[in-house]
Scaffold this motif. Structure first.
Motif, PDB file in Angstrom:
ATOM      1  N   PHE A  64      39.926  11.408  46.212  1.00  0.00           N
ATOM      2  CA  PHE A  64      41.377  11.488  46.314  1.00  0.00           C
ATOM      3  C   PHE A  64      41.945  12.500  45.317  1.00  0.00           C
ATOM      4  N   LEU A  65      41.449  12.482  44.081  1.00  0.00           N
ATOM      5  CA  LEU A  65      41.960  13.419  43.075  1.00  0.00           C
ATOM      6  C   LEU A  65      41.641  14.861  43.434  1.00  0.00           C
ATOM      7  N   VAL A  66      40.455  15.109  43.962  1.00  0.00           N
ATOM      8  CA  VAL A  66      40.089  16.472  44.377  1.00  0.00           C
ATOM      9  C   VAL A  66      40.969  16.929  45.530  1.00  0.00           C
ATOM     10  N   LEU A  67      41.166  16.077  46.530  1.00  0.00           N
ATOM     11  CA  LEU A  67      42.017  16.453  47.666  1.00  0.00           C
ATOM     12  C   LEU A  67      43.465  16.659  47.233  1.00  0.00           C
ATOM     13  N   PHE A  68      43.979  15.766  46.400  1.00  0.00           N
ATOM     14  CA  PHE A  68      45.359  15.890  45.930  1.00  0.00           C
ATOM     15  C   PHE A  68      45.561  17.187  45.146  1.00  0.00           C
ATOM     16  N   SER A  69      44.656  17.461  44.215  1.00  0.00           N
ATOM     17  CA  SER A  69      44.812  18.683  43.418  1.00  0.00           C
ATOM     18  C   SER A  69      44.630  19.932  44.271  1.00  0.00           C
ATOM     19  N   SER A  70      43.785  19.855  45.286  1.00  0.00           N
ATOM     20  CA  SER A  70      43.612  21.010  46.176  1.00  0.00           C
ATOM     21  C   SER A  70      44.896  21.301  46.939  1.00  0.00           C
ATOM     22  N   PHE A  71      45.548  20.253  47.455  1.00  0.00           N
ATOM     23  CA  PHE A  71      46.784  20.473  48.200  1.00  0.00           C
ATOM     24  C   PHE A  71      47.947  20.855  47.294  1.00  0.00           C
ATOM     25  N   MET A  72      47.933  20.393  46.049  1.00  0.00           N
ATOM     26  CA  MET A  72      49.051  20.681  45.162  1.00  0.00           C
ATOM     27  C   MET A  72      48.940  22.052  44.491  1.00  0.00           C
ATOM     28  N   TYR A  73      47.760  22.404  44.024  1.00  0.00           N
ATOM     29  CA  TYR A  73      47.629  23.586  43.179  1.00  0.00           C
ATOM     30  C   TYR A  73      46.950  24.771  43.832  1.00  0.00           C
ATOM     31  N   LEU A  74      46.100  24.540  44.808  1.00  0.00           N
ATOM     32  CA  LEU A  74      45.348  25.651  45.408  1.00  0.00           C
ATOM     33  C   LEU A  74      46.233  26.680  46.088  1.00  0.00           C
ATOM     34  N   PRO A  75      47.277  26.304  46.833  1.00  0.00           N
ATOM     35  CA  PRO A  75      48.115  27.343  47.459  1.00  0.00           C
ATOM     36  C   PRO A  75      48.734  28.305  46.440  1.00  0.00           C
ATOM     37  N   TYR A  77      47.564  29.024  43.423  1.00  0.00           N
ATOM     38  CA  TYR A  77      46.491  29.850  42.877  1.00  0.00           C
ATOM     39  C   TYR A  77      46.073  30.937  43.866  1.00  0.00           C
ATOM     40  N   MET A  78      46.014  30.584  45.145  1.00  0.00           N
ATOM     41  CA  MET A  78      45.621  31.573  46.154  1.00  0.00           C
ATOM     42  C   MET A  78      46.680  32.666  46.291  1.00  0.00           C
ATOM     43  N   GLN A  79      47.948  32.273  46.191  1.00  0.00           N
ATOM     44  CA  GLN A  79      49.006  33.271  46.266  1.00  0.00           C
ATOM     45  C   GLN A  79      48.920  34.233  45.079  1.00  0.00           C
ATOM     46  N   THR A  80      48.678  33.710  43.896  1.00  0.00           N
ATOM     47  CA  THR A  80      48.541  34.546  42.712  1.00  0.00           C
ATOM     48  C   THR A  80      47.322  35.451  42.831  1.00  0.00           C
ATOM     49  N   LEU A  81      46.236  34.918  43.333  1.00  0.00           N
ATOM     50  CA  LEU A  81      45.026  35.722  43.523  1.00  0.00           C
ATOM     51  C   LEU A  81      45.274  36.839  44.526  1.00  0.00           C
ATOM     52  N   MET A  82      45.969  36.533  45.611  1.00  0.00           N
ATOM     53  CA  MET A  82      46.247  37.565  46.609  1.00  0.00           C
ATOM     54  C   MET A  82      47.164  38.649  46.043  1.00  0.00           C
ATOM     55  N   GLN A  83      48.093  38.271  45.188  1.00  0.00           N
ATOM     56  CA  GLN A  83      48.945  39.283  44.559  1.00  0.00           C
ATOM     57  C   GLN A  83      48.134  40.163  43.626  1.00  0.00           C
TER      58      GLN A  83
END
Length: 107
Positions: A64-75, A77-83
């Motif tokens: 649950f913690l891995v899924l929650f953190s993935s949905f909360m923080y990964l987008p 981080y991915m946006q920053t990485l793409m920039q």
């Protein structure tokens, strides 16, 4: 081919066919099979019932913690990485590397 290798191939073939036979297409059987595999791989089947509940609860909380953190923080981080990865004219933010570094430290 050696005899042992042929036996292993036959066993794997029977296991593969058995997994996709008509009785395994039932969702209840698939869930039961997956849980048995999980118990065997993690050696949970050797524990007492209260220990099984404790370990399974721990695994569920971690999942649950891995899924929650993935949905909360990964987008973000991915946006920053793409920039950071894309050329400066592909996005509207300032094109300096210092801006991207500041944004990465804030998130």
């Amino acid at each position: 081919m050696s005899y042992v290798f042929c036996l292993q191939l036959n066993f794997l073939r029977r296991e593969f066919i058995g997994l996709y036979s008509s009785k395994m297409l039932n969702l209840k059987h698939l869930a039961s099979h997956a849980y048995r595999q999980y118990e065997l791989v993690t050696c949970v089947n050797m524990l007492e019932p209260w220990e099984k509940k404790l370990i399974n609860g721990f695994f569920l909380v971690m999942l649950f913690l891995v899924l929650f953190s993935s949905f909360m923080y990964l987008p973000n981080y991915m946006q920053t990485l793409m920039q950071f990865v894309t050329p400066p004219n592909w996005h509207n933010s300032p094109d300096s590397a210092a801006y991207v570094a500041q944004k990465m430290t804030r998130s």
